[in-house]
Design an enzyme around this catalytic site. Structure first.
Site, short mmCIF file in Angstrom:
data_model
loop_
_atom_site.label_atom_id
_atom_site.label_comp_id
_atom_site.label_asym_id
_atom_site.label_seq_id
_atom_site.Cartn_x
_atom_site.Cartn_y
_atom_site.Cartn_z
N ALA A 1 0.86 -1.18 0.00
CA ALA A 1 0.00 0.00 0.00
C ALA A 1 0.90 1.23 0.00
O ALA A 1 2.06 1.15 0.42
CB ALA A 1 -0.88 -0.01 1.24
N GLY B 1 0.66 -5.05 0.97
CA GLY B 1 -0.52 -5.03 0.11
C GLY B 1 -0.21 -5.58 -1.29
O GLY B 1 -1.10 -6.11 -1.95
N GLU C 1 4.45 -5.63 7.10
CA GLU C 1 3.68 -4.56 7.77
C GLU C 1 4.08 -4.39 9.22
O GLU C 1 4.00 -3.29 9.77
CB GLU C 1 2.18 -4.85 7.67
CG GLU C 1 1.57 -4.57 6.31
CD GLU C 1 1.64 -5.75 5.36
OE1 GLU C 1 2.46 -6.68 5.60
OE2 GLU C 1 0.89 -5.76 4.37
N GLU D 1 -0.41 -9.22 -0.82
CA GLU D 1 -1.83 -9.53 -0.55
C GLU D 1 -2.63 -9.48 -1.85
O GLU D 1 -3.53 -10.29 -2.06
CB GLU D 1 -2.39 -8.52 0.47
CG GLU D 1 -1.82 -8.74 1.86
CD GLU D 1 -2.25 -7.67 2.85
OE1 GLU D 1 -1.88 -6.50 2.65
OE2 GLU D 1 -2.97 -8.01 3.80
C1 3H9 Z 1 0.64 -2.21 3.52
O1 3H9 Z 1 0.81 -2.72 2.45
C2 3H9 Z 1 -0.67 -2.27 4.27
C3 3H9 Z 1 -1.61 -3.34 3.77
O2 3H9 Z 1 -1.38 -4.57 4.40
C4 3H9 Z 1 -3.04 -3.02 4.13
C5 3H9 Z 1 -3.69 -1.93 3.39
C6 3H9 Z 1 -5.15 -1.86 3.66
N1 3H9 Z 1 4.63 3.56 -0.01
O3 3H9 Z 1 13.33 1.87 0.13
P1 3H9 Z 1 13.71 2.62 -1.09
C7 3H9 Z 1 9.38 5.00 -1.36
S1 3H9 Z 1 1.86 -1.32 4.29
C8 3H9 Z 1 5.09 4.77 -0.34
O4 3H9 Z 1 14.75 3.67 -0.98
P2 3H9 Z 1 14.83 0.22 -2.17
C9 3H9 Z 1 10.51 5.31 -0.40
O5 3H9 Z 1 10.10 6.18 0.61
C10 3H9 Z 1 3.22 -1.36 3.14
N2 3H9 Z 1 6.39 5.01 -0.66
O6 3H9 Z 1 14.10 1.63 -2.26
C11 3H9 Z 1 11.53 5.94 -1.33
O7 3H9 Z 1 11.15 7.27 -1.56
P3 3H9 Z 1 12.26 8.39 -1.84
C12 3H9 Z 1 3.93 -2.65 3.16
C13 3H9 Z 1 7.22 3.97 -0.64
O8 3H9 Z 1 15.01 -0.24 -3.56
C14 3H9 Z 1 11.34 5.17 -2.63
O9 3H9 Z 1 10.03 4.58 -2.55
N3 3H9 Z 1 5.12 -2.57 2.34
C15 3H9 Z 1 6.79 2.69 -0.29
O10 3H9 Z 1 16.01 0.31 -1.26
C16 3H9 Z 1 12.35 4.08 -2.83
O11 3H9 Z 1 12.37 3.24 -1.67
C17 3H9 Z 1 6.31 -2.24 2.84
O12 3H9 Z 1 6.46 -2.04 4.02
C18 3H9 Z 1 5.44 2.49 0.03
N4 3H9 Z 1 4.94 1.29 0.35
O13 3H9 Z 1 13.78 -0.74 -1.46
C19 3H9 Z 1 7.46 -2.14 1.87
N5 3H9 Z 1 7.86 1.85 -0.34
O14 3H9 Z 1 13.03 7.93 -3.02
C20 3H9 Z 1 8.15 -0.82 2.05
C21 3H9 Z 1 8.90 2.60 -0.72
O15 3H9 Z 1 11.48 9.64 -2.03
N6 3H9 Z 1 9.21 -0.61 1.07
N7 3H9 Z 1 8.54 3.88 -0.90
O16 3H9 Z 1 13.10 8.43 -0.57
C22 3H9 Z 1 10.40 -1.24 1.12
O17 3H9 Z 1 10.64 -2.11 1.93
C23 3H9 Z 1 11.45 -0.81 0.13
O18 3H9 Z 1 11.11 0.47 -0.34
C24 3H9 Z 1 11.62 -1.75 -1.09
C25 3H9 Z 1 12.59 -1.08 -2.11
C26 3H9 Z 1 12.22 -3.07 -0.63
C27 3H9 Z 1 10.32 -1.99 -1.80
#
Ligand code: 3H9
Length: 684
Positions: free
Chosen positions: A64, A103, A126, A106
Site C-alpha cells: 500500500a 498489500g 507490515e 496480498e
Molecule cells: C501495507 O501494504 C498495508 C496493507 O497490508 C493493508 C492496506 C489496507 N509507499 O526503500 P527505497 C518510497 S503497508 C510509499 O529507498 P529500495 C521510499 O520512501 C506497506 N512510498 O528503495 C523511497 O522514496 P524516496 C507494506 C514507498 O530499492 C522510494 O520509494 N510494504 C513505499 O532500497 C524508494 O524506496 C512495505 O512495508 C510504500 N509502500 O527498497 C514495503 N515503499 O526515493 C516498504 C517505498 O522519495 N518498502 N517507498 O526516498 C520497502 O521495503 C522498500 O522500499 C523496497 C525497495 C524493498 C520496496
C-alpha cells in the site's frame, strides 16, 4: 487510458496489464485506478480468457502507499480493487519480480496463481510499520502455509526468496530470470488449456481446520515472544488475527472482519505513526540539500584502518563484509596480532551459529593486509583513524597521513567528541578530512555519523555517506561540535540521572522508569556493565562514579557499582551505593525532594535530551529533527516505537516539555520554546 497502466492481449487470449508506478509500484490511487480499469476492460473483452498482472520498473507492487495512511481515502480503495481481482470470472496470474510486499503480496494472494522469477522476494513486512497485513494477509497466508509458518512469517516481517516461497506454496511456479512476462503468459495459456476451475485462496480451509486441534498455540506463541515484542502492539494483533482466521474458518469474511478491526486499531496508533515516520526518516537522512546528483563520489577500492582495537577491528569488519580489502595498521606486532585474533574470533562465532561458512571466514580474513606503521597507507583510497581519543595524538597522525597518503585519498577520523576542524588543520588538505563516527560494536550498530568539517568537500561527504550505505549502515550527517549528534544529546540523560538520584529517586527507580519506557537498560545498570572505571577515565571532579571507583566498586566486574551482584550477576539494590549517593548529596548541598512518579522520572531524564536536540537543530549540527531521531534510535537503541526523542516530544506536546524543563530548573532551548509557543512541532 490509465496514467500508469498498459493493456495488451497476447496470443491465446491472455490479457496482460502492466502497471508502471515508479519508484516501487506502491498501490496508491494511480495504481489502483489502473488495476480497476484493466479488469474492467478484460472482463468485458470476450477474447480474453485469462489475465496476467505484471509491473514495470524495478519491482512488483511494494505494498500500500504508506503516504496515504491517515489521509482521506480515495476510491477505489485497495480492498475494493482486491475484491475485483478475486471476483474475476477469468483466471488471474500475478507475475512477480523484485519485491511483492505487504498489500502487493496480498494482491498477489487474491490472484488465482502466482509466478515469480528466482530473484524475487515476497512477504508481509507490515509489522515493521506497526501494522498487520490489513488486506487479507493474515487470513489468506495461513490458508496456504499453515498457522505455525504464518505466525513466523507475518510477525517476523522478513521477505522470503522465491525458491523458499515456492516450497511454502506462496507462489505456484518459478519463471526464468529475465523472461517473466513470456513465462507468465505461457503459464496463463496452460491454465486456459487445462480448463480447470480457478481456485481461490480464501476457499482453502484444511490448514486452518488442522490448527483447531491446538488453540492454545496462540497464547503460547505470544508468551514465548513476550520479551522480544515488549512495547510493540502489532505482533500480538497479528497473532490474534491469525487466531480469528482459525476460529472463524470456513467463514472467510468473519475472520477478515476481525483483521480489519485490528488493522484499524493499529493504523490509528501512535506506535504505528512512529514506525511509519521512522521508515521515511531512514530514507530522508540520506538526502543532503546541497549535495545532489551532480556531485561525484570518489572511487574507494582499498581502505586503511588505523588501530586494531575494539573500534578499529569492528570498522574493518564492515568493509571486509562487502569484499573491500583493508590495510589494518598498528604500531606494534602484539597489538596487531591481538586485533586480528578478535576479528577472526568474531567471524568464527558467526560461523558456529551457521550464519557463515568457514570458507567465508577465510575469504574475509584474507582481505586484511596487516601492517606496522602508517607508511603502509600510501596507496589506500580511504583511511579511517580509530586511535585513542586525544587531540595531540590525532593531529600527529593526520599530519603524517598528509605526507604519506596519495593525493585524492579521503582522510577520516572516528573521533566521537573532538573538533574535526582542528584535526583537519594538521593537514594541507582539509577538504579531504571527514569524520566517520561509528558506534560500538562497530560491526553491529547501524549508525554511522558522517561529520562534515568546515572545509570538507562535497565529494568527500557524499562518498562517506554512500560508503555507509554500501556497508549496511545508515549514515547521518552531522556538523562539528562536542559529541556531534547522538553522543551530544544522549549524554543529557546520564547527567540528569546522576543529578536525580541525589534528589531522592534510587538508581533502580530511574533504571526501571527507563526500562518501562522501552530502553533495554537504564543508565546505572549500563554504567555497571561497561565498568565505572572506564566511564570515569580523565574525570577529576567528584561524582557518584568517581566516589564508587574510590571504593573499588567498578561495576559488574568488581565489587558491584550502583548495584550489588550475586554470582549469577543478578542485581540487587546496594546499601553501599545508597550511602555514597547520600554522602555526595550532602557534600553538594542537594536537598532531598522526595519520590517521583515514573512519568516524572522519564520527563526529567528525556526532556533534556529533546532540549539538546533542539539546540543541535538550531546550530545546524543536524539537518532535520528526523536526523536526531535516527541517530538516537540506531546509536543508542532509543525505543523505535516512540519514533525517537523529537517525534516523542511532539507526541507529548512541546509545551509540556518546556514546562517540565522549567520545573527542573533547565532553560528551554530557543527553538523549542518558540515552537511550543506557536503550537508547532518538530516532526509533524
Ligand atoms: C501495507 O501494504 C498495508 C496493507 O497490508 C493493508 C492496506 C489496507 N509507499 O526503500 P527505497 C518510497 S503497508 C510509499 O529507498 P529500495 C521510499 O520512501 C506497506 N512510498 O528503495 C523511497 O522514496 P524516496 C507494506 C514507498 O530499492 C522510494 O520509494 N510494504 C513505499 O532500497 C524508494 O524506496 C512495505 O512495508 C510504500 N509502500 O527498497 C514495503 N515503499 O526515493 C516498504 C517505498 O522519495 N518498502 N517507498 O526516498 C520497502 O521495503 C522498500 O522500499 C523496497 C525497495 C524493498 C520496496
Amino acid at each position: 487510458m490509465s496514467e500508469v497502466g498498459t493493456y495488451t492481449v497476447e496470443d491465446g487470449g491472455i490479457g496482460v496489464m502492466t502497471i508502471d508506478n515508479p519508484p516501487v509500484n506502491a498501490l496508491g490511487i494511480a495504481a489502483r485506478l489502473a488495476l480497476q480499469e484493466g479488469f474492467r476492460r478484460f472482463e468485458g473483452d470476450a477474447a480474453v480468457k485469462a489475465i496476467v498482472v505484471i509491473c514495470a520498473g524495478r519491482t512488483f507492487f511494494a505494498g500500500a502507499d504508506i503516504t496515504e495512511f491517515g489521509k482521506t481515502p480515495q476510491e477505489p480503495n485497495l480492498l475494493a480493487v482486491l475484491d475485483i481481482i478475486e471476483g474475476s470470472s477469468k483466471p488471474v496470474v500475478a507475475a512477480i519480480h523484485g519485491t511483492a510486499l505487504g498489500g502487493g503480496f496480498e494482491l498477489a494472494l487474491t490472484c488465482n496463481y502466482r509466478v515469480a522469477v528466482p530473484s524475487a522476494k515476497v512477504g508481509l513486512p507490515e509489522v515493521n510499520l506497526g501494522l498487520l497485513p490489513g488486506a487479507g494477509g493474515t487470513q489468506r497466508l495461513p490458508r496456504i502455509v499453515g498457522v505455525p509458518a504464518a505466525l513466523d512469517i507475518i510477525t517476523g516481517g522478513k521477505p522470503i526468496g522465491a525458491q523458499k516461497a515456492l516450497e511454502y506454496g506462496m507462489i505456484d511456479a518459478l519463471a526464468e530470470e529475465g523472461k517473466l512476462r513470456e513465462d507468465a503468459v505461457a503459464f496463463a495459456r496452460k491454465v486456459v488449456a487445462e480448463g480447470k476451475p480457478a481456485a481461490r485462496v480464501r476457499d482453502r480451509n484444511e490448514k486452518l481446520e488442522e490448527a483447531r486441534a491446538d488453540m492454545g498455540q496462540f497464547d503460547a506463541y505470544i508468551a514465548k515472544n513476550a520479551r522480544a515484542w515488549r512495547g510493540f502492539k502489532a505482533q500480538v494483533a497479528i497473532v490474534r488475527s491469525i487466531q480469528a482466521a482459525v476460529e472463524t474458518a470456513p467463514d472467510f469474511d468473519a475472520g477478515f472482519k476481525r483483521e480489519r478491526e485490528l488493522f484499524h486499531e493499529l493504523v490509528t496508533s501512535t506506535e504505528s505513526a512512529a514506525l511509519r515516520y521512522y521508515f521515511f526518516a531512514e530514507r530522508e537522512v540520506a538526502k543532503i540539500p546541497d549535495i545532489g546528483k551532480d556531485v561525484a563520489t570518489l572511487p574507494v577500492a582499498k581502505v586503511g584502518v588505523i588501530g586494531a582495537g575494539t573500534m578499529g577491528g569492528g570498522i574493518t569488519m564492515n568493509f571486509l563484509n562487502v569484499g573491500l580489502p583493508v590495510t589494518l595498521v598498528e604500531m606494534n606486532q602484539e597489538a596487531l596480532d591481538r586485533g586480528l585474533g578478535v576479528i577472526r574470533k568474531n567471524y568464527e562465532n558467526t560461523a558456529k551459529k551457521g550464519r557463515m561458512t568457514q570458507e567465508q571466514v577465510e575469504q574475509r580474513m584474507a582481505l586484511i593486509d596487516p601492517k606496522i606503521g602508517l607508511e603502509a597507507l600510501a596507496d589506500v583510497d580511504l583511511v579511517i583513524e580509530a586511535v585513542f581519543e586525544e587531540m595531540s595524538v590525532k593531529k600527529d597522525i593526520f599530519g603524517k597521513l598528509d605526507t604519506i597518503c596519495k593525493p585524492g585519498a579521503i582522510l577520516a577520523s572516528n573521533t566521537s567528541f573532538l573538533d574535526l576542524n582542528e584535526i583537519a588543520s594538521a593537514t594541507s588538505r582539509p577538504e579531504a578530512v571527514v569524520g566517520m563516527h561509528y558506534f560500538s560494536p562497530a560491526n553491529v550498530m547501524r549508525l554511522l555519523e558522517v561529520v562534515r568539517g568546515a572545509k570538507t568537500s562535497r565529494e568527500v561527504v557524499k562518498t562517506a555517506m554512500e560508503l555507509g550505505k554500501t556497508t549496511g549502515k545508515v549514515a547521518v550527517l552531522a556538523g562539528v561540535c562536542h559529541g556531534f549528534i547522538a553522543n551530544r544529546v544522549m549524554v543529557q540523560r546520564s547527567l540528569q540521572a546522576e543529578q536525580l538520584v541525589l534528589e531522592g529517586p534510587s538508581p533502580q527507580d530511574v533504571d526501571q522508569a527507563l526500562y518501562d519506557y522501552g530502553f533495554a537498560m537504564g543508565p546505572f545498570a549500563m554504567a555497571d556493565l561497561v565498568g565505572l572505571d572506564v566511564t570515569t577515565r580523565g574525570v577529576t571532579e567528584r561524582t557518584l562514579r568517581t566516589d564508587l571507583v574510590k571504593l573499588d566498586r567498578l561495576g559488574q566486574k568488581k565489587n558491584g557499582g550502583f548495584y550489588d551482584y550475586d554470582e549469577n550477576r543478578k542485581a540487587t539494590p546496594s546499601p553501599v551505593a545508597a550511602q555514597v549517593i547520600a554522602d555526595l548529596a550532602k557534600f553538594k548541598g542537594v536537598a532531598p525532594k522526595g519520590a517521583l512518579s515514573t512519568e516524572e522520572i522519564v520527563g526529567r531524564l528525556l526532556y533534556p535530551v529533546v532540549n539538546e536536540g533542539a539546540k543541535v537543530l538550531e546550530a545546524g549540527i543536524a539537518l532535520r529533527a528526523c536526523d536526531i531521531d535516527v541517530a538516537c534510535i540506531l546509536g543508542y537503541n532509543w525505543p523505535l516505537y516512540t519514533g525517537g526523542p523529537m517525534f516523542w516530544a511532539d507526541t507529548v506536546g512541546l509545551q509540556k516539555v518546556v514546562d517540565g524543563l522549567k520545573a527542573a530548573g533547565i532553560e528551554p532551548a530557543k527553538l523549542l520554546a518558540e515552537k511550543a509557543a506557536k503550537g508547532e512541532s518538530f516532526t509533524r
